[in-house]
Design a protein around this motif. Sequence first.
Motif, PDB file in Angstrom:
ATOM      1  N   LEU A  74       0.827  -1.210   0.000  1.00 18.59           N
ATOM      2  CA  LEU A  74       0.000   0.000   0.000  1.00 18.59           C
ATOM      3  C   LEU A  74       0.860   1.258   0.000  1.00 18.59           C
TER       4      LEU A  74
ATOM      5  N   LEU B 290       0.002   3.936  -2.887  1.00 16.49           N
ATOM      6  CA  LEU B 290      -0.857   5.083  -2.554  1.00 16.49           C
ATOM      7  C   LEU B 290      -0.382   6.423  -3.111  1.00 16.49           C
TER       8      LEU B 290
ATOM      9  N   ALA C  15      -6.447   8.371   2.315  1.00 20.02           N
ATOM     10  CA  ALA C  15      -6.633   6.929   2.406  1.00 20.02           C
ATOM     11  C   ALA C  15      -6.927   6.569   3.848  1.00 20.02           C
TER      12      ALA C  15
END
Length: 293
Positions: free
Chosen positions: A237, A241, A251
């Motif tokens: 992630l 991101l 997020a």
Amino acid sequence: MSGCEPPGSEHGTSVGAFLCQAGQVLRAAAVEAPRLEARMLLAHAMGCRQEDLLRDPRAPVAPEAQARFREALAARARNVPMAHLLGHAGFWTLDLLATPATLIPRADTETLVEAALGAFPDRAVVTRLLDLGTGTGALLLACLAEFPHAFGIGVDRSPEAAALARANALRNGLAERAAIIAGDWAAALAGRFDLILSNPPYIETAAIPGLMPEVALHEPALALDGGADGLDAYRALATALPGLLAEGGKAVLELGQGQEAGVGALMRAAGLRVLGCRPDLGGIPRALIVGRV
């Protein structure tokens, strides 16, 4: 089975007799709320509401319903999750189909929806939404229900999970505003998103056998296993991101217990800003909010 009518007695096939017997079976299996779960299973087998059972405990249970109930009761005593036996589970304002293909939606995960709403007081500004590891579609669909101008994409590595999320989008009247993709998370995505959600696998591999049997034996390892330290999915992630968040985008990531500092450090190292962390009802830091610097 003291206190219960035996199966061969005059009232042994009544609602009350089945509930009493089932409560004892589930209590012996260490189910937390045996009488409640007995009512849930019997109502499901009979196709009625739980309150209908309480109105007339001497009402007979039809043979077909008896067979369905006994089968479900035996499965629950073997730790098959209630949501799998009922075929659905509640999440936020939604009712979602539930199968062994995905994690069962949990109340702790609703903390991410609360965090998303807190991060965007003006709900009109969220128009593009992404859910990485969508599972049942719980987070994606709950946020689409709350952000009325948003279109959302859900991604899951499991084709079975993606199919379930599509069915849940239809079930909840959100299919026209949702696209579900089976694939390797962000690998096939282009463009940027105002809100990104993820409940990634975060259990340490060695800890999975020690989880409660409903989880360890009946929920998919792919959705649980976060690697040796539980942080593998967060590393992925952190890489993805920065290229997926729009200007002003945020997020919201679910955390396991004790992971706030480690995940926060990964996000900062990737050039992201940690904006806060919302606790769940038990006080555990559960929803990490990050944004572009």
